[in-house]
Design a protein around this motif. Sequence first.
Motif, PDB file in Angstrom:
ATOM      1  N   ALA A   1      -7.754  16.105  -6.901  1.00  0.00           N
ATOM      2  CA  ALA A   1      -7.146  15.594  -8.132  1.00  0.00           C
ATOM      3  C   ALA A   1      -7.776  16.242  -9.363  1.00  0.00           C
ATOM      4  N   GLU A   2      -9.078  16.419  -9.330  1.00  0.00           N
ATOM      5  CA  GLU A   2      -9.773  17.044 -10.452  1.00  0.00           C
ATOM      6  C   GLU A   2      -9.326  18.497 -10.634  1.00  0.00           C
ATOM      7  N   GLN A   3      -9.026  19.179  -9.546  1.00  0.00           N
ATOM      8  CA  GLN A   3      -8.543  20.552  -9.647  1.00  0.00           C
ATOM      9  C   GLN A   3      -7.164  20.610 -10.304  1.00  0.00           C
ATOM     10  N   PHE A   4      -6.281  19.675  -9.909  1.00  0.00           N
ATOM     11  CA  PHE A   4      -4.936  19.653 -10.477  1.00  0.00           C
ATOM     12  C   PHE A   4      -4.921  19.084 -11.894  1.00  0.00           C
ATOM     13  N   PHE A   5      -5.755  18.080 -12.129  1.00  0.00           N
ATOM     14  CA  PHE A   5      -5.742  17.361 -13.406  1.00  0.00           C
ATOM     15  C   PHE A   5      -7.174  17.253 -13.947  1.00  0.00           C
ATOM     16  N   PRO A   6      -7.714  18.308 -14.496  1.00  0.00           N
ATOM     17  CA  PRO A   6      -9.099  18.271 -14.994  1.00  0.00           C
ATOM     18  C   PRO A   6      -9.310  17.131 -15.990  1.00  0.00           C
ATOM     19  N   GLY A   7     -10.381  16.387 -15.781  1.00  0.00           N
ATOM     20  CA  GLY A   7     -10.702  15.297 -16.683  1.00  0.00           C
ATOM     21  C   GLY A   7      -9.990  13.988 -16.385  1.00  0.00           C
ATOM     22  N   CYS A   8      -9.218  13.941 -15.308  1.00  0.00           N
ATOM     23  CA  CYS A   8      -8.503  12.704 -14.982  1.00  0.00           C
ATOM     24  C   CYS A   8      -9.477  11.617 -14.534  1.00  0.00           C
ATOM     25  N   ARG A   9      -9.024  10.368 -14.575  1.00  0.00           N
ATOM     26  CA  ARG A   9      -9.847   9.228 -14.181  1.00  0.00           C
ATOM     27  C   ARG A   9      -9.184   8.482 -13.024  1.00  0.00           C
ATOM     28  N   VAL A  10      -9.963   8.160 -12.014  1.00  0.00           N
ATOM     29  CA  VAL A  10      -9.461   7.404 -10.877  1.00  0.00           C
ATOM     30  C   VAL A  10      -9.565   5.919 -11.192  1.00  0.00           C
ATOM     31  N   GLU A  11      -8.437   5.224 -11.231  1.00  0.00           N
ATOM     32  CA  GLU A  11      -8.425   3.803 -11.583  1.00  0.00           C
ATOM     33  C   GLU A  11      -8.128   2.900 -10.398  1.00  0.00           C
ATOM     34  N   ALA A  12      -7.673   3.468  -9.309  1.00  0.00           N
ATOM     35  CA  ALA A  12      -7.458   2.687  -8.086  1.00  0.00           C
ATOM     36  C   ALA A  12      -7.431   3.646  -6.915  1.00  0.00           C
ATOM     37  N   ALA A  13      -7.863   3.163  -5.763  1.00  0.00           N
ATOM     38  CA  ALA A  13      -7.854   3.973  -4.541  1.00  0.00           C
ATOM     39  C   ALA A  13      -7.544   3.051  -3.368  1.00  0.00           C
ATOM     40  N   TRP A  14      -6.657   3.474  -2.507  1.00  0.00           N
ATOM     41  CA  TRP A  14      -6.296   2.648  -1.357  1.00  0.00           C
ATOM     42  C   TRP A  14      -5.751   3.528  -0.241  1.00  0.00           C
ATOM     43  N   SER A  15      -5.498   2.916   0.897  1.00  0.00           N
ATOM     44  CA  SER A  15      -4.965   3.665   2.036  1.00  0.00           C
ATOM     45  C   SER A  15      -3.814   2.893   2.653  1.00  0.00           C
ATOM     46  N   ALA A  16      -3.029   3.592   3.442  1.00  0.00           N
ATOM     47  CA  ALA A  16      -1.883   2.992   4.123  1.00  0.00           C
ATOM     48  C   ALA A  16      -1.872   3.443   5.569  1.00  0.00           C
ATOM     49  N   GLN A  17      -1.158   2.716   6.383  1.00  0.00           N
ATOM     50  CA  GLN A  17      -1.054   3.052   7.803  1.00  0.00           C
ATOM     51  C   GLN A  17       0.422   3.105   8.200  1.00  0.00           C
ATOM     52  N   ASP A  18       0.786   4.115   8.959  1.00  0.00           N
ATOM     53  CA  ASP A  18       2.181   4.326   9.322  1.00  0.00           C
ATOM     54  C   ASP A  18       2.332   4.500  10.827  1.00  0.00           C
ATOM     55  N   CYS A  19       3.386   3.893  11.365  1.00  0.00           N
ATOM     56  CA  CYS A  19       3.732   4.058  12.782  1.00  0.00           C
ATOM     57  C   CYS A  19       4.579   5.311  12.957  1.00  0.00           C
ATOM     58  N   MET A  20       4.167   6.160  13.875  1.00  0.00           N
ATOM     59  CA  MET A  20       4.811   7.454  14.069  1.00  0.00           C
ATOM     60  C   MET A  20       5.475   7.515  15.447  1.00  0.00           C
TER      61      MET A  20
ATOM     62  N   HIS B   1       0.816  -1.224   0.000  1.00  0.00           N
ATOM     63  CA  HIS B   1       0.000   0.000   0.000  1.00  0.00           C
ATOM     64  C   HIS B   1       0.849   1.274   0.000  1.00  0.00           C
ATOM     65  N   THR B   2       2.145   1.115  -0.157  1.00  0.00           N
ATOM     66  CA  THR B   2       3.051   2.254  -0.195  1.00  0.00           C
ATOM     67  C   THR B   2       2.930   3.005  -1.519  1.00  0.00           C
ATOM     68  N   THR B   3       3.506   4.203  -1.583  1.00  0.00           N
ATOM     69  CA  THR B   3       3.681   4.875  -2.870  1.00  0.00           C
ATOM     70  C   THR B   3       5.042   4.532  -3.458  1.00  0.00           C
ATOM     71  N   ALA B   4       5.850   3.794  -2.701  1.00  0.00           N
ATOM     72  CA  ALA B   4       7.105   3.194  -3.195  1.00  0.00           C
ATOM     73  C   ALA B   4       8.132   4.220  -3.650  1.00  0.00           C
ATOM     74  N   LYS B   5       8.341   5.220  -2.817  1.00  0.00           N
ATOM     75  CA  LYS B   5       9.425   6.175  -3.047  1.00  0.00           C
ATOM     76  C   LYS B   5      10.664   5.699  -2.286  1.00  0.00           C
ATOM     77  N   ILE B   6      11.776   5.649  -2.964  1.00  0.00           N
ATOM     78  CA  ILE B   6      13.045   5.291  -2.327  1.00  0.00           C
ATOM     79  C   ILE B   6      13.847   6.575  -2.195  1.00  0.00           C
TER      80      ILE B   6
END
Length: 444
Positions: free
Chosen positions: A290-309, A63-68
């Motif tokens: 997202a629509e404000q930044f990218f007008p006309g974009c399409r959402v193809e997946a949605a998910w959430s993640a949990q992080d220990c702080m 569920h990460t965004t996978a930034k290294i």
Amino acid sequence: MESIWKQTYEIASRPSLCGDIRTEAVVIGAGMTGILTAWQLQREGIRTVVLEADRIASGQTGHTTAKITAQHGDILADFVREKGFKTAAKYVRANLAAVKEYERIISGEGISCDFEKTDSYVYGQEEERMKEEAKVSRQLGAPAFFVKDISFPVSHKSAVRFSDQAQFHPLKFADALARSLTIYEKSPVKEVEDHKVITPGGSVAAKHIIFAAHFPFVNFPGMYFARMHQERSYVLAISGAGTIDGMYIGTGKKSYSFRQYGKWILFGGEAHRTGENAEGGKYEKLKRAAEQFFPGCRVEAAWSAQDCMTADKIPFVGTYASSKPGWYVASGFQKWGMTSSMAAAMILRDQICERPNPYADAFAPARFSVGEIGPVGKDTGTAVKQLVSPIFRGGIRCSHLGCRLVWNPDEQTWDCPCHGSRFDRQGRKKEGPAQKGICCKDAQ
């Protein structure tokens, strides 16, 4: 809700543990941290077994965004003030080493995981703060630069750029390493007794026990439940939005995260403490943004993640507790699990191999500073409030330590605001540190 990683790649299943075995090291958790740690230990000739409660990489790794990246927000100038230059430098250099280790492993093992070198950016409205962050980051050894503009249509006055960072497909990478490891799936750890780990199907006896299952579930010793809280954040994979170059995250509470993967832009935000989303609407808010930044974009997946702080924003990596020699822990990665998991694996490898690691003391779980008192007190106060409230107000209670659960309409789950455990509508456990579900008719 499946992440884009799970939609585009599937890891083959493994058998469950059946019987009692003995090995040199056992890792609890087959997420990125557990797999990396086991792989590093195996390379050192240490026989290692991995136990996973569900499936390989089924938790936060999927569920990460996978930034290294070693750029973990605009935190380094504050780190120097609060922790001192030496500790801040160790934190930065451990994560820079982790970035290089990913590249070394992927190149050396010939792993096809969509690995791509790119720059990362933190953008914000406070120009002087960005200038200071860039200056301090360079002093600490990071490839940091102050920039006025970023090639992205988000409100900002300046940014800090880290060059030579990376991004990848986490499941493809994890699967490649996992193929050389002994991993048992659907083998939840129910109890740990000195040097034995017990599951429903059998046990593993080992000299070294590594807790790498996101949140340490053994409360005493260690008391990690009193030293961390958990937060949730939300991600959309959107198409029809063009392409962006680099990885981005904003400063402040109402900030957003962006990165490209194939035809999709991964757009994240709307973070909150677990158990504090009674009103819901996080996905809808993110879609509107997202629509404000990218007008006309399409959402193809949605998910959430949990992080220990953690209170001081540094993970806990090292000896679990002084009274438990042979136990180790890796947790508290904030929102930077990919780089932190590699740094943790390298530190744990060196400790188990009894050789010095130049960064280990900065991550040691036994550390304490005056600066931690305030945040830890705030977390404890939240827990006490929730623990007391069921006595007077009723409600469904967490099976971990009895905190009152809050319904999360976005996820259709019962969430614990104390320590972050989560349960589905039927009361089945979804996230720890709780080890069992909630048996309550009110959870139906």
